[in-house]
Motif scaffolding. Structure first.
Motif, PDB file in Angstrom:
ATOM      1  N   PRO A 186      -8.909  14.026   3.031  1.00 54.76           N
ATOM      2  CA  PRO A 186      -8.112  14.119   2.138  1.00 54.76           C
ATOM      3  C   PRO A 186      -7.310  15.682   1.846  1.00 54.76           C
ATOM      4  CG  PRO A 186     -10.254  13.536   1.126  1.00 54.76           C
ATOM      5  CD  PRO A 186     -10.332  13.618   2.674  1.00 54.76           C
ATOM      6  N   ASP A 208      -6.534   4.982  -3.690  1.00 51.38           N
ATOM      7  CA  ASP A 208      -6.060   5.922  -2.746  1.00 51.38           C
ATOM      8  C   ASP A 208      -5.798   7.119  -3.251  1.00 51.38           C
ATOM      9  OD1 ASP A 208      -6.200   3.967  -0.921  1.00 51.38           O
ATOM     10  OD2 ASP A 208      -3.949   3.559  -0.780  1.00 51.38           O
ATOM     11  N   TRP A 223      -9.006   8.929  -3.936  1.00 47.35           N
ATOM     12  CA  TRP A 223      -9.502   9.616  -2.712  1.00 47.35           C
ATOM     13  C   TRP A 223      -8.817  10.872  -2.513  1.00 47.35           C
ATOM     14  CZ3 TRP A 223      -7.127  10.295   2.295  1.00 47.35           C
ATOM     15  CH2 TRP A 223      -8.091  10.603   3.353  1.00 47.35           C
ATOM     16  N   HIS A 237       0.895  -1.233  -0.067  1.00 44.93           N
ATOM     17  CA  HIS A 237       0.016  -0.104   0.037  1.00 44.93           C
ATOM     18  C   HIS A 237       1.079   1.297   0.020  1.00 44.93           C
ATOM     19  CE1 HIS A 237      -3.895  -1.851   0.468  1.00 44.93           C
ATOM     20  NE2 HIS A 237      -3.278  -2.924   1.107  1.00 44.93           N
ATOM     21  N   ILE A 240       2.907   8.909  -1.089  1.00 43.92           N
ATOM     22  CA  ILE A 240       1.854   9.792  -1.327  1.00 43.92           C
ATOM     23  C   ILE A 240       2.155  11.411  -1.479  1.00 43.92           C
ATOM     24  CG2 ILE A 240      -0.343  10.856  -0.151  1.00 43.92           C
ATOM     25  CD1 ILE A 240      -0.954   8.291   1.216  1.00 43.92           C
ATOM     26  N   GLY A 280      -1.283   3.910   5.782  1.00 42.56           N
ATOM     27  CA  GLY A 280      -1.782   4.404   4.487  1.00 42.56           C
ATOM     28  C   GLY A 280      -3.051   5.013   4.429  1.00 42.56           C
ATOM     29  N   VAL A 281      -3.735   5.382   3.348  1.00 42.67           N
ATOM     30  CA  VAL A 281      -4.844   5.871   3.295  1.00 42.67           C
ATOM     31  C   VAL A 281      -6.018   5.391   3.911  1.00 42.67           C
ATOM     32  CG1 VAL A 281      -6.775   6.399   1.490  1.00 42.67           C
ATOM     33  CG2 VAL A 281      -4.649   7.317   0.880  1.00 42.67           C
ATOM     34  N   SER A 282      -6.096   4.032   4.045  1.00 43.14           N
ATOM     35  CA  SER A 282      -7.094   3.500   4.921  1.00 43.14           C
ATOM     36  C   SER A 282      -7.095   3.755   6.411  1.00 43.14           C
ATOM     37  CB  SER A 282      -7.313   1.912   4.827  1.00 43.14           C
ATOM     38  OG  SER A 282      -5.934   1.401   5.435  1.00 43.14           O
ATOM     39  N   ARG A 307      -8.301   7.356   6.814  1.00 48.16           N
ATOM     40  CA  ARG A 307      -9.933   7.356   6.697  1.00 48.16           C
ATOM     41  C   ARG A 307     -10.490   6.979   7.963  1.00 48.16           C
ATOM     42  NH1 ARG A 307     -11.386   5.657   0.639  1.00 48.16           N
ATOM     43  NH2 ARG A 307     -13.429   6.242   1.487  1.00 48.16           N
ATOM     44  N   ALA A 337      -5.721  -0.535  -5.218  1.00 47.38           N
ATOM     45  CA  ALA A 337      -5.651   0.150  -3.863  1.00 47.38           C
ATOM     46  C   ALA A 337      -5.076   1.474  -4.497  1.00 47.38           C
ATOM     47  CB  ALA A 337      -4.786  -0.402  -2.774  1.00 47.38           C
TER      48      ALA A 337
END
Ligand code: GLU
Length: 445
Positions: free
Chosen positions: A260, A60, A63, A14, A20, A249-251, A254, A56
């Protein structure tokens, strides 16, 4: 010339906050220059690359509001790499080598023992055809190295690091292809950057030495050399990024109700000379984006800073930005009431419940109960409207002589079950007359 950047993750896991950030900067730079942003999936490693990670990564980025203009996959380009490899071979810029990992390790140890830099000694270049035939007969397979040109110094002006200068004689000829024919990162990436018209390569400073080598690869193909921007790495508050939010990560973001826009606002600015600000409109960040603002020192990623920025960002989000995530009956008015009380979006339901009920039972003194009796009968005489709170409390003040906290607190407690929260003058009309009277009754019964 159209500016074109790329983000090139390997789909072997991920995205974390460091990748990112790289993706974001590539995208912002392309945006700022009305250019294009490519998502390139570096999936040459067939065993470690997984389709779930490809999905994913796409999700990501979406998002975060980062939308690639195009996508490429290295696994679909093996024929191209083969053809370009043949070209380098014909030009004498790649050569086979047969040392095992242990043999190479031993060479390095000997060099280090003599106080010399552990650079590959190019012994494979001296192998005769007979020796090569002998090694192959033993069952040894060649791996391939790119032959650096020792006579051409490597120089570039990095958009972040300024003038860079490498002596190729102090670098090892990089292995570009393994014994089993599979590709290492270095050559396919260069071939892609050429074929895909990449004008700016933006990546972490852990790639600086790779850039030195790749510049000679661009030259070997007679291709234009792109500009490079190597950004200082991201570190956590404890010096590494292994703990807490930074490793998520993004999860993870969230789950913790990080918007974001907050990630974007933070990662656009940390490590630069521009202040981190609660800017929810990404286009404003894009407009101000400039590599010359980037510092050479590691950028510090701080969970606490992110959480605080997130709170400020939530406070400037409009109803339109969030309406899909609000309770069904919640109106723009309701959002504006609740918004200033939020640390993050995960608290919306709990504040909205103060409006819709049920609420907690307040603990009140007998004096406050008497006061609430009077408050209830007074409220019943008033005609309901948007100014009801003001009208009601002015009246109660005249009647009871109470003021300030002793006037407002019992009302708040009876009407919300809490001793802090949204502005009562905005909240009371949303609670509504019937529910308000019911709550007052319940508090004094
Ligand atoms: N797949 C490489 C990495 O993730 C890409 C590096 C590059 O940007 O060239 O490190």
């Amino acid at each position: 010339m159209t500016i074109k950047t790329r983000f090139a993750p390997s789909p072997t896991g991920h995205l974390h906050v460091g990748n990112i950030r790289t993706a974001l900067h590539n995208w912002m730079f392309a945006r700022k220059n009305s250019g294009e942003f490519l998502l390139r999936l570096d999936d040459t490693d067939k065993t470690r690359s997984k389709e779930e990670y490809v999905t994913a990564i796409r999700g990501d980025l979406a998002w975060l509001g980062i939308h690639p203009d195009s996508e490429e996959r290295q696994s679909e380009r093996f024929d191209r790499y083969e053809a370009q490899f043949a070209e380098l071979k014909a030009a004498g810029r790649v050569y086979p080598a047969y040392e095992t990992a242990q043999e190479l390790d031993l060479k390095r140890k000997v060099q280090l023992g003599r106080g010399k830099p552990p650079i590959y000694d190019r012994a494979a270049l001296d192998l005769s055809q007979d020796e090569i035939a002998g090694l192959e007969a033993e069952g040894r397979k060649a791996h391939w190295r790119f032959k650096l040109d020792h006579d051409t110094p490597i120089v570039w002006t990095d958009l972040i690091r300024g003038d860079q200068n490498f002596d190729p004689a102090l670098l090892s000829d990089p292995v570009i292809r393994r014994e089993d024919g599979s590709w290492l990162y270095m050559l396919p990436s260069t071939i892609d950057d050429i074929d895909m018209g990449i004008t700016h390569v933006v990546r972490g400073e852990d790639h600086v030495a790779n850039t030195a080598v790749q510049i000679q690869m661009f030259q070997a193909f007679g291709a234009a050399i792109p500009d490079f921007a190597h950004e200082a790495l991201l570190v956590g508050t404890e010096g590494k990024l292994s703990k807490r939010l930074g490793s998520l990560g993004v999860s993870g973001f969230r789950e913790r109700h990080i918007e974001p826009q907050s990630i974007v606002a933070l990662l656009a600015r940390i490590g630069t000379s521009d202040p981190v600000e609660p800017i929810a409109d990404g286009s404003l960040l894009v407009e101000a984006f400039d590599f010359s603002r980037f510092g050479r020192a590691p950028a510090r990623f701080d969970d606490e800073e992110l959480a605080q920025l997130n709170q400020k960002i939530v406070h400037v989000l409009n109803f339109e930005d969030v309406k899909d995530r609000l309770p069904d009956a919640m109106t723009a008015q309701g959002w504006e009431l609740v918004r200033p009380n939020l640390h993050h979006m995960g608290e919306v339901d709990q504040w909205w419940q103060v409006v819709t009920g049920p609420i907690a039972e307040p603990e009140l003194t007998p004096e406050d109960q008497d006061f609430l009796h009077e408050a209830q009968s007074t409220l019943e005489t008033l005609s309901w409207g948007d100014g009801i709170w003001k009208e009601w409390t002015v009246k109660l003040k005249e009647q009871t002589g109470r003021k300030g906290k002793s006037l407002f607190m019992p009302l708040r407690q009876a009407l919300t079950g809490l001793d802090h929260g949204p502005d009562m003058s905005a909240m009371l009309p949303l609670i509504g007359r019937d529910a308000a009277l019911e709550r007052l009754k319940a508090a004094i019964s």
